[in-house]
Design an enzyme around this catalytic site. Structure first.
Site, short mmCIF file in Angstrom:
data_model
loop_
_atom_site.label_atom_id
_atom_site.label_comp_id
_atom_site.label_asym_id
_atom_site.label_seq_id
_atom_site.Cartn_x
_atom_site.Cartn_y
_atom_site.Cartn_z
N HIS A 50 43.64 43.73 16.35
CA HIS A 50 44.86 43.87 15.55
C HIS A 50 45.36 42.56 14.97
O HIS A 50 45.65 42.47 13.77
CB HIS A 50 45.97 44.50 16.39
CG HIS A 50 47.24 44.66 15.62
ND1 HIS A 50 47.37 45.60 14.62
CD2 HIS A 50 48.42 43.98 15.65
CE1 HIS A 50 48.57 45.51 14.08
NE2 HIS A 50 49.23 44.53 14.69
N ARG A 57 56.47 33.84 14.16
CA ARG A 57 56.61 35.08 14.91
C ARG A 57 57.17 34.85 16.31
O ARG A 57 57.76 35.75 16.90
CB ARG A 57 55.26 35.79 15.03
CG ARG A 57 54.71 36.33 13.72
CD ARG A 57 53.48 37.17 14.01
NE ARG A 57 52.75 37.57 12.84
CZ ARG A 57 52.95 38.71 12.17
NH1 ARG A 57 53.89 39.54 12.55
NH2 ARG A 57 52.21 39.02 11.11
N ASP A 107 56.77 52.60 14.61
CA ASP A 107 57.91 51.73 14.28
C ASP A 107 58.09 51.58 12.77
O ASP A 107 57.15 51.70 12.00
CB ASP A 107 57.77 50.34 14.92
CG ASP A 107 58.19 50.33 16.38
OD1 ASP A 107 58.99 51.19 16.78
OD2 ASP A 107 57.70 49.47 17.14
N ARG A 108 59.34 51.30 12.40
CA ARG A 108 59.78 51.05 11.02
C ARG A 108 59.83 52.32 10.17
O ARG A 108 60.86 52.64 9.62
CB ARG A 108 58.92 49.98 10.35
CG ARG A 108 58.88 48.65 11.11
CD ARG A 108 58.22 47.57 10.27
NE ARG A 108 57.98 46.37 11.03
CZ ARG A 108 58.87 45.42 11.29
NH1 ARG A 108 60.11 45.55 10.84
NH2 ARG A 108 58.55 44.36 11.99
N ASN A 127 50.45 45.27 18.28
CA ASN A 127 51.58 44.68 19.00
C ASN A 127 52.80 45.60 19.03
O ASN A 127 53.72 45.40 19.83
CB ASN A 127 51.96 43.33 18.38
CG ASN A 127 52.50 43.43 16.98
OD1 ASN A 127 51.88 44.05 16.12
ND2 ASN A 127 53.64 42.83 16.71
N HIS A 128 52.82 46.66 18.19
CA HIS A 128 53.93 47.61 18.23
C HIS A 128 53.66 48.80 19.14
O HIS A 128 54.55 49.64 19.32
CB HIS A 128 54.28 48.08 16.81
CG HIS A 128 55.16 47.13 16.08
ND1 HIS A 128 56.53 47.26 16.01
CD2 HIS A 128 54.85 45.99 15.40
CE1 HIS A 128 57.03 46.26 15.31
NE2 HIS A 128 56.04 45.48 14.92
N HIS A 166 52.57 52.01 10.46
CA HIS A 166 54.00 51.86 10.72
C HIS A 166 54.83 53.09 10.34
O HIS A 166 55.83 53.00 9.62
CB HIS A 166 54.55 50.63 9.99
CG HIS A 166 54.31 49.35 10.74
ND1 HIS A 166 54.75 49.14 12.03
CD2 HIS A 166 53.64 48.22 10.40
CE1 HIS A 166 54.39 47.94 12.43
NE2 HIS A 166 53.69 47.37 11.46
N ASP A 224 47.63 48.64 9.59
CA ASP A 224 48.97 49.10 9.99
C ASP A 224 49.41 50.31 9.16
O ASP A 224 49.29 50.30 7.93
CB ASP A 224 50.00 47.99 9.79
CG ASP A 224 49.70 46.74 10.59
OD1 ASP A 224 48.52 46.40 10.74
OD2 ASP A 224 50.66 46.09 11.04
N HIS A 275 47.99 43.47 11.07
CA HIS A 275 49.14 42.73 11.60
C HIS A 275 50.01 42.05 10.55
O HIS A 275 51.15 41.73 10.82
CB HIS A 275 48.62 41.71 12.61
CG HIS A 275 49.67 41.00 13.41
ND1 HIS A 275 50.70 41.66 14.04
CD2 HIS A 275 49.84 39.68 13.70
CE1 HIS A 275 51.43 40.79 14.70
NE2 HIS A 275 50.95 39.58 14.50
N ASP A 301 49.32 49.36 15.34
CA ASP A 301 50.63 49.47 14.67
C ASP A 301 50.76 50.80 13.94
O ASP A 301 51.02 50.86 12.73
CB ASP A 301 50.85 48.29 13.72
CG ASP A 301 51.38 47.06 14.46
OD1 ASP A 301 51.35 47.06 15.70
OD2 ASP A 301 51.83 46.11 13.79
#
Length: 687
Positions: A309, A416, A228-229, A257-258, A198, A196, A443, A225
């Site tokens: 992932h 989750r 995001d964030r 998943n993002h 991110h 990730d 993840h 991923d």
């Protein structure tokens, strides 16, 4: 005779002197021994103090990271639970069934059609002479990629025309790739696997600095991923997609998943794109929605190492995953209709709230719909994209959302809200079926950037350093040689010119974590007060530490060490009882709103992020202004879906009070800020 006496006298004198010397030496030795003992005692005390201090710092670091992770997972659980509502809003308000209609504003040309070629982008979008950023020409070269890296280091933006061209070309290349990519180490000495990112551009730049840029001799797998964030998700995508176009056989991307347009609404990527590309953000997001759906699902190296992932489940079928139409799943937050219908039926059975009289025949986005008490209906005559089957959705959900656990078996991932927990036995069965040796997944946040589990068969790699807060964790990547022996490289980006010491780093992490936790506590004030009251049978305002901890967990369900955290969250009286209302002493709303009843204010505070997603969907012109009618209607749909019993006149009064200039619209950013938790102590410190 006289000589003998003199000799004897001389001998006696010598004996006295020797005795004196020996006595002095004995005294000196004793002093040295005492000094040595004192030094040893001091060293032991210092060592004990050091160990105690380090243990306390480690304890504070661990519970701070536990707070962050528990709140993160609870947030994801909320996102999945509200997926039906977001699906409904998107179906009725933005019509995502048509690629050419999603996010298309009247002022912008429709430039997201499948058939548009690169030349047409040039004709439709002008690049002014005042633009000093990179100018791309296709096919891309290494010089283009270097120009992008240089520009992003200097915080420049790539022009929207080149972004759309790049995304269009990326989609074309991805569509030719299989669901599961097969690689061989025989073509290069090592393959680098990254987890990730991110949106943390500095981590990607540091990886390239330490490990070299992608090339035919330096192959990479990025395991999802990317977005995001963080604040530079768009730049990361541009860099990775550029290298993918230059080296399609040497840089490989797995979906995370993002990489999901509904997740992006909540976790920042949608907002980032809309701010950076004010004129073309809708077209960019539309194209990205399609690009994400074409990302491969997994990579296998030398037929032995599976890279995906999230993880696996006891039903994971790699042959099935390799054969399905992956682009049908634009978002895992949009489950198949069969799942949505079953969830609606369950919600109807358990819901105790009565449907509002306003929920019948509502006018939403210019269309009259009959809305059920759960807030859902299928739009008549809509041309929705083909629904994935339940098996397709579940198979992809499991590989993108699951986490390993040390216990055997496969159980639902309740933290989750999606995917599963899989044990060593599940890993062993999959390895036996497909003759695998190792599973590399991402993840999950890991303090050291990686973690080895299931007897060395499962490796988690996480490449976003400082994920929760500056100093919270290292990032890492894996180097796999032809013998498939993993070698881990750790790093940590720092924005400080002076490196913080351990105590400063832990203090920063702890402060930020407790701030997040206090906000969650305030958002559940009414429920917590009721839970405390059940233990306080005499109405004293005080309960035992055990009862306080039990009440906190029963409401918040974060699985945190509440007894350890008590001193940070609530005051204890001299009798050893907890003053439970002290949990809320240092918290208040952003601004005093008399019209907001306490229950309503807490509800708005709790669902701030969800409301922001919903109103971003409704705010088609991205003005930040929402009509009073749109606000009221959407709020009633939202509360009905959640089963929240809020009186209609309460929200009406609140909305009217926030319309400060009485023009029939409210500034939604101001509305959100009004229901943001403020920490009074921090406010005093900064004022």
């Amino acid at each position: 005779m006289r000589l003998t006496v003199e000799r004897n006298a001389s001998y006696q004198l010598q004996l006295k002197r020797m005795g004196s010397i020996i006595g002095t030496m004995g005294c000196s030795s004793s002093v040295a021994d005492r000094k040595s003992e004192n030094v040893i005692r001091a060293a032991v005390l210092i060592q004990k103090w050091y160990r105690f201090t380090m243990a306390r710092l480690e304890m504070r670091r661990r519970y701070s990271l536990s707070i962050f992770q528990s709140i993160e997972y609870a947030d994801e659980q909320d996102q999945l639970q509200l997926s039906n509502f977001f699906t409904f809003m998107l179906d009725h308000c933005t019509h995502p069934d048509s690629v050419s209609q999603i996010f298309t504003s009247p002022s912008a040309p429709q430039v997201v059609d499948e058939d548009l070629c690169l030349k047409e982008f040039e004709n439709k979008i002008n690049v002014p002479d005042s633009y000093y950023g990179p100018r791309l020409s296709f096919p891309l070269t290494v010089e283009d990629a270097n120009a992008l890296l240089h520009a992003f280091r200097n915080e420049q933006l790539l022009h929207a025309r080149y972004v759309l061209q790049l995304l269009s070309e990326t989609r074309r290349v991805l569509k030719e790739m299989p669901n599961i990519t097969h690689l061989s180490t025989s073509y290069s000495k090592e393959i680098t696997v990254c987890g990730d990112l991110h949106g943390n551009l500095d981590d990607l730049l540091l990886i390239f600095y330490k490990n070299g840029l992608p090339s035919e001799q330096n192959r990479y797998v990025f395991n999802g991923d990317f977005v995001d964030r963080g604040k530079n998700s768009m730049e990361i995508l541009i860099i990775l997609f550029a290298f993918l176009l230059i080296y399609p056989n040497d840089l490989h991307l797995n979906r995370g998943n993002h990489e999901d347009y509904i997740m992006n609404l909540r976790y920042g990527f949608t907002k980032e794109v809309s701010k950076k590309y004010k004129d073309h953000w809708k077209q960019i997001l539309c194209l990205l929605r399609d690009v994400f759906s074409w990302l491969p699902l997994a990579t296998i190296i030398d037929s032995k190492v599976l890279i995906l992932h999230g993880g696996i489940s006891d039903t994971t079928d790699l042959d099935f995953l390799n054969a399905l139409e992956r682009n049908k799943l634009k978002s895992l937050m949009r489950p198949p209709k069969s799942v949505r219908d079953r969830q609606d039926q369950t919600k109807k059975k358990i819901s105790t709230a009565k449907p509002s009289k306003h929920l019948v025949n509502q006018h939403v986005a210019g269309k009259t719909q009959h809305i059920s008490s759960s807030g859902f209906t299928e739009p008549s005559g809509s041309n929705l994209p083909p629904d994935p089957t339940l098996k397709e959705w579940k198979q992809i959900l499991d590989i993108l959302w699951s986490d390993p656990r040390s216990q055997n078996g496969c159980t639902p991932n309740k933290c989750r809200g999606g995917g599963c927990y899989f044990g060593p036995d599940v890993t062993a069965k999959l390895f036996e079926r497909y003759n695998l040796k190792m599973l590399i997944r991402s993840h999950e946040f890991k303090p050291e950037g990686y973690e080895i589990s299931h007897d060395g068969k499962v490796i988690t790699i996480f490449s976003a350093s400082n994920y929760y807060e500056e100093g919270s964790n290292r990032g890492a990547y894996i180097k796999l040689n032809p013998e498939l022996t993993p070698r881990f490289v750790q790093y940590q980006v720092s924005k400080f010119t002076r490196r913080q010491n351990l105590q400063e780093r832990v203090g920063t992490i702890e402060s930020s974590a407790l701030k997040c936790l206090r906000e969650k506590i305030y958002a559940h004030r009414s429920e917590l007060t009721s839970a405390f009251a059940q233990y306080d049978v005499n109405g004293t305002g005080r309960i035992s530490v055990n009862d306080w901890a039990a009440a906190m967990e029963s409401v918040l369900q974060l699985e945190l060490p509440w007894r350890m955290l008590r001193s940070q969250l609530a005051q204890m009286n001299p009798d050893g009882k907890v003053d439970f209302m002290s949990c809320f002493y240092d918290l208040k709303m952003g601004q005093s709103i008399k019209e907001a009843q306490p229950a309503l204010a807490e509800t708005l505070c709790r669902y701030r992020k969800d409301l922001e997603i919903i109103f971003n969907i409704i705010d088609k012109d991205h003005s930040g202004l929402i009509s009073l009618e749109e606000f009221s209607q959407t709020w009633r749909l939202f509360t009905s879906h959640l089963g929240i019993d809020i009186q209609d006149d309460s929200i009406d009064k609140l909305v009217l009070s926030i319309d400060y200039n009485k023009d029939g619209h409210i500034d939604f950013n101001e509305f959100l800020e009004a229901f943001h938790v403020v920490h009074r102590l921090e406010k005093k410190a900064t004022s």
